[in-house]
Design an enzyme around this catalytic site. Sequence first.
Site, PDB file in Angstrom:
ATOM      1  N   GLN A   1       0.727  -1.405  -0.080  1.00  0.00           N
ATOM      2  CA  GLN A   1      -0.040   0.026   0.080  1.00  0.00           C
ATOM      3  C   GLN A   1       0.697   1.242   0.045  1.00  0.00           C
ATOM      4  OE1 GLN A   1      -2.255  -0.975   3.459  1.00  0.00           O
ATOM      5  NE2 GLN A   1      -0.346  -1.639   4.566  1.00  0.00           N
TER       6      GLN A   1
ATOM      7  N   ASP B   1       0.802  -0.057  13.638  1.00  0.00           N
ATOM      8  CA  ASP B   1       1.053   0.891  14.584  1.00  0.00           C
ATOM      9  C   ASP B   1       1.422   0.823  15.843  1.00  0.00           C
ATOM     10  OD1 ASP B   1      -1.388   1.290  15.891  1.00  0.00           O
ATOM     11  OD2 ASP B   1      -2.279   1.896  13.918  1.00  0.00           O
TER      12      ASP B   1
ATOM     13  N   ASP C   1       0.178 -12.716   7.083  1.00  0.00           N
ATOM     14  CA  ASP C   1      -0.932 -12.262   6.790  1.00  0.00           C
ATOM     15  C   ASP C   1      -1.806 -12.811   7.945  1.00  0.00           C
ATOM     16  OD1 ASP C   1      -3.562 -12.103   5.722  1.00  0.00           O
ATOM     17  OD2 ASP C   1      -2.893 -12.527   3.591  1.00  0.00           O
ATOM     18  N   GLY C   2      -2.769 -12.054   8.446  1.00  0.00           N
ATOM     19  CA  GLY C   2      -3.408 -12.496   9.576  1.00  0.00           C
ATOM     20  C   GLY C   2      -4.612 -13.441   9.223  1.00  0.00           C
TER      21      GLY C   2
ATOM     22  N   ASP D   1      -7.536  -5.003  13.889  1.00  0.00           N
ATOM     23  CA  ASP D   1      -7.686  -3.765  14.035  1.00  0.00           C
ATOM     24  C   ASP D   1      -7.006  -3.545  12.442  1.00  0.00           C
ATOM     25  OD1 ASP D   1      -6.736  -0.906  14.159  1.00  0.00           O
ATOM     26  OD2 ASP D   1      -4.943  -1.514  15.215  1.00  0.00           O
TER      27      ASP D   1
ATOM     28  N   THR E   1      -7.281  -2.434   8.193  1.00  0.00           N
ATOM     29  CA  THR E   1      -7.353  -0.989   7.655  1.00  0.00           C
ATOM     30  C   THR E   1      -9.229  -1.041   7.013  1.00  0.00           C
ATOM     31  OG1 THR E   1      -6.601  -2.314   5.748  1.00  0.00           O
ATOM     32  CG2 THR E   1      -5.033  -0.760   6.955  1.00  0.00           C
TER      33      THR E   1
HETATM   34  N1  SPD Z   1     -10.960   4.830   8.002  1.00  0.00           N
HETATM   35  C1  SPD Z   1      -9.879   4.426   9.195  1.00  0.00           C
HETATM   36  C2  SPD Z   1     -10.192   2.647   9.473  1.00  0.00           C
HETATM   37  C3  SPD Z   1      -8.636   2.361  10.213  1.00  0.00           C
HETATM   38  C4  SPD Z   1      -8.838   1.622  11.147  1.00  0.00           C
HETATM   39  N2  SPD Z   1      -7.628   1.143  11.665  1.00  0.00           N
HETATM   40  C5  SPD Z   1      -6.796   2.042  11.987  1.00  0.00           C
HETATM   41  C6  SPD Z   1      -5.607   1.195  12.634  1.00  0.00           C
HETATM   42  C7  SPD Z   1      -5.118   1.918  13.656  1.00  0.00           C
HETATM   43  N3  SPD Z   1      -4.206   0.986  14.490  1.00  0.00           N
END
Ligand code: SPD
Length: 279
Positions: free
Chosen positions: A34, A89, A140-141, A158, A160
Amino acid sequence: MAKLELWYTEDQTENQRFSCRVTRTLHSEQTPFQKLDVFETAQWGRMLTLDGLVMTTDRDEFVYHEMITHVPLCTHPNPEYVAVIGGGDGGAIREILKHPGVKKATLIEIDERVIEASRRFFPAISSGLSDPRVEIRVEDGINHVAEVKGRYDVIIVDSTDPIGPAVGLFAKEFYQNVFAALREDGLFVAQTESPFYHADLIRNTFATVSGIFPVTRLYLATIPTYPSGLWSFTVGSKKYDPAVVNPDRKLPFATRYYTPELHRGAFALPQFVAELIKK
Ligand code: SPD
């Protein structure tokens, strides 16, 4: 006189944008998975974006990371083995480590560059990643949960947003594998986007998880830099009901957003959200 300004703009929907002033671009790269950018912003401090979508900022990350972790970890009476899928993160890991009974926190992140960027630009968010209780697996989870059985008390997804590498983290097969990867009284939580913009995703995810887990619940939190500011989390639990918590419980650690009373309140849904998850 000409005035030069730099702004970050995210297309949250086809008809809605979110912008904030950028004082400096600190880092940009195309990882194998990404586009990763780190900006210094005037309003939110440092901001990490992936594929042009805000993942975390210095000034509101505490809401998301406290709510995605303490709700499930304060629901389970003795969480010892906890996994985070995504979350490179390190914000979720930092919060998990506040629970004194946690023996091991496993971070399963597909993109090592996210971990590296967080260590470099977000020291407060990534502070837990070097803790001896933390195992970091760059993989990969989706594959990880397909391989392990009965290992975790709590799994935190958690992810994206449901595009690119995260699509499979919103699929039925993944939730079935999460069920199998949990111990007999385990539970999981997944971030499930905004009820204003992702009603179908919330409806479908809730229905799918309900077909697998005996207890399924949805809760909300206010996260200003995420689309619409109103964010949802879906819990699937084998035994414990996350909506039932003692609001007077004393926490043995400090938080900035989460409280046991707020935990209980987060499950009180606005009518339009409750409608989404009606049977
Ligand atoms: N649109 C934002 C969604 C993001 C969710 N995950 C964020 C990771 C932070 N640790």
